[in-house]
Design an enzyme around this catalytic site. Sequence first.
Site, PDB file in Angstrom:
ATOM      1  N   ARG A 281       0.871  -1.176   0.000  1.00  0.00           N
ATOM      2  CA  ARG A 281       0.000   0.000   0.000  1.00  0.00           C
ATOM      3  C   ARG A 281       0.907   1.225   0.000  1.00  0.00           C
ATOM      4  O   ARG A 281       1.670   1.424   0.928  1.00  0.00           O
ATOM      5  CB  ARG A 281      -0.917  -0.085   1.227  1.00  0.00           C
ATOM      6  CG  ARG A 281      -0.961   1.125   2.125  1.00  0.00           C
ATOM      7  CD  ARG A 281      -2.074   1.072   3.108  1.00  0.00           C
ATOM      8  NE  ARG A 281      -1.743   0.397   4.365  1.00  0.00           N
ATOM      9  CZ  ARG A 281      -0.981   0.923   5.313  1.00  0.00           C
ATOM     10  NH1 ARG A 281      -0.416   2.101   5.157  1.00  0.00           N
ATOM     11  NH2 ARG A 281      -0.743   0.256   6.427  1.00  0.00           N
TER      12      ARG A 281
ATOM     13  N   HIS B 101      -2.613   4.005   5.911  1.00  0.00           N
ATOM     14  CA  HIS B 101      -3.651   3.010   6.214  1.00  0.00           C
ATOM     15  C   HIS B 101      -5.027   3.575   5.871  1.00  0.00           C
ATOM     16  O   HIS B 101      -5.798   2.962   5.136  1.00  0.00           O
ATOM     17  CB  HIS B 101      -3.564   2.643   7.700  1.00  0.00           C
ATOM     18  CG  HIS B 101      -4.780   1.974   8.239  1.00  0.00           C
ATOM     19  ND1 HIS B 101      -5.198   0.739   7.808  1.00  0.00           N
ATOM     20  CD2 HIS B 101      -5.688   2.381   9.159  1.00  0.00           C
ATOM     21  CE1 HIS B 101      -6.303   0.400   8.447  1.00  0.00           C
ATOM     22  NE2 HIS B 101      -6.625   1.382   9.267  1.00  0.00           N
TER      23      HIS B 101
ATOM     24  N   TYR C 280       6.610   4.420  10.355  1.00  0.00           N
ATOM     25  CA  TYR C 280       6.886   2.981  10.468  1.00  0.00           C
ATOM     26  C   TYR C 280       7.521   2.355   9.236  1.00  0.00           C
ATOM     27  O   TYR C 280       7.769   1.167   9.194  1.00  0.00           O
ATOM     28  CB  TYR C 280       5.610   2.220  10.872  1.00  0.00           C
ATOM     29  CG  TYR C 280       4.386   2.469  10.002  1.00  0.00           C
ATOM     30  CD1 TYR C 280       4.189   1.759   8.821  1.00  0.00           C
ATOM     31  CD2 TYR C 280       3.433   3.428  10.374  1.00  0.00           C
ATOM     32  CE1 TYR C 280       3.071   1.983   8.038  1.00  0.00           C
ATOM     33  CE2 TYR C 280       2.306   3.656   9.598  1.00  0.00           C
ATOM     34  CZ  TYR C 280       2.119   2.933   8.432  1.00  0.00           C
ATOM     35  OH  TYR C 280       1.017   3.164   7.649  1.00  0.00           O
TER      36      TYR C 280
END
Lengths: 325, 371
Positions: free
Chosen positions: B269, B273, B283
């Site tokens: 992705r 999110h 992250y």
Amino acid sequence: MAQMTMIQAITDAMRTELKNDENVLVFGEDVGVNGGVFRATEGLQKEFGEERVFDTPLAESGIGGLAVGLTLTGFRPVMEIQFFGFLFEVIDSVSGQLARQSFRTGGRYNAPVTIRSPFGGGVATPEMHADSFEGLVASQPGLTVVIPSTPYDAKGLLISAIRDENPVVFLEHMKLYRSFRQEVPEEEYTIPLGKADVKREGTDLSIITYGAMVHESLKAAEALEKEGHSVEVVDLRTVQPLDIETIIGSVEKTNRAIVVQEAQKQAGIAANVVSEITERAILSLEAPVLRVTAPDTVYPFAQGENAWLPDANDIIETAKKVLTF
Amino acid sequence: MAAKQVKQFDPVKTLHSIEEQFEMFQVLNEEGEIVNKDADPNLSDEELTELMTRMVYTRILDQRSISLNRQGRLGFYAPTAGQEASQLASHFALEKEDFILPGYRDVPQLVFHGLPLHMAFLWSRGHYLGSAFPEGLNVLFPQIIIGAQYIQAAGVALGFQKRGIKAVAMTYTGDGGTSQGDFYEGINFAGAYRSPAIFVVQNNQYAISTPRELQTAAKTLAQKGVAAGIPSILVDGMDALAVYVATRDARERAVNGEGPTLIETMCYRYGPHTMAGDDPTRYRTSDTDNEWEKRDPLIRFRKYLEGKGIWNEEKENEVIDRAKEDIKEAIKKADAAPKQKVTDFMKIMYKGDMPSNLQEQFELYTEKESK
């Protein structure tokens, strides 16, 4: 007419609806060849075949998800949760999914699912089996919660539940399964959901109750009668939604009420009933409305349950407080 | 009597030998070359063009949705860029009668299954009409509870099986979803009943911020199908042809009564999110991002189609313009949706009569709303 125990009446109701509607499916853990751990589905697989009455793998959440998926293909699942103490394993399917299914699809996919489950105490089950979680499911909009107290009511209410277009949680008190027999018609009949039943008429006090506590309340009422008190016992039969008309009608007649439930006191059905009475009939009351319940601990282990469960003596004691207020 | 010879069982060796079986299935490499000629599905030029069109359309839908979200004109949105092959090529193997149980990132598949775009936007905004899907559209609303759609797919598949309908239940989750109990229950139920379900795991490497390697000791997510006794495959999720072939074969087995399949699509992705404040730089590194962007599903499929002489810039621009136009129209339509009333919510809670408690409140709110 036949003499039936409550569990026989429940089996008979499922048999009736399996016959009436080919979209009705009965499934759960051990419900097939074994006929269920309490024998509620005894003989049904043999009569209707493995396509209609079938065992599932041992996973309650999966059983709930199966029910959701089957409604999407036009079936009317009657799913069994082997013991209602296992509700936590399937609570997303029940409260998160089935209860919201109509809303979440703008009304396109209603969820005509009956969630049958044994609950309640007094039969020395292992821990985590006997809890009374009716308050938990009653707090979830989208669910109807039904609790029969007699074989006759059980059959008529279960047929109504299976025919209902929305999810119904149908809770069967384990102690009542075989505790007595009653005349039950062999032909089909329905009892409407959401309607209470006055199990005993009286003029001095209303005991509003449901499930196994109906019988403790009737015992208490008889004892109080001998002391000159005329006691009415209202069996809610459906704890969500409440039958306001019957509850208020009874309270307006007797002017005094107690509410009895086997579940713990905190939150719960009895609290709901008391709220409705105070909102709607406070001026009819001659005394505070008191509750008889189990105490607010977790459900005790088997040997401790009889000390913990409310009984007729507790009801008599509380009834006298209200009668002499 | 001599002691019976017991064959030594080595569980570590057994595990490794299973894991080694799960090599990544690829048909089209990063350069847009067929590397697995035997597996080439030999789609027609029209089919190849249509699949490319859907992927380009979805990339534009993603870009516009992100920008509309930033302008406050869309609500909840889970970006899809990087997952086009995984989403659209798996869907490309389905038929209209197949039933999709999506996760919340799987809106593009719904759109190409027939969901009007303005409804997708209404759903994003939090309007109840956004999930009041039309009759005949075989999909459930995008599931929010991670994994719940897996057990429900087992139910839809069992329903098809009981009715003798030759169709599949297709469901999607992500890498994080495979840690949920419902994931295991879903694949296990469908396996036990041999019902026609396809379980897709879009392994986009992160569950919000938690990397794939923290989810499980399993080397691949596909191998989880082995425990349920169902066929499973690890696919290059950036390769539209590989995803298509894996899904087509799974569907064929399913409708032939051979039960469910688990498909892990390795993808990425690119975006956050969701648009609700997730910041991927917390992250993951831009090196990782760049590494994956080289494998982009659109780049390689474009190269492949251009090599065949069936795709060019002009065609791509046509699709882009059409997507933008559709989005503009759909937003207009979504803007025209009626304002939501509490009595609307009450009306869709139950089929048939409302329970007495709600009926009483309905009367109160009807009066309130008439003022």
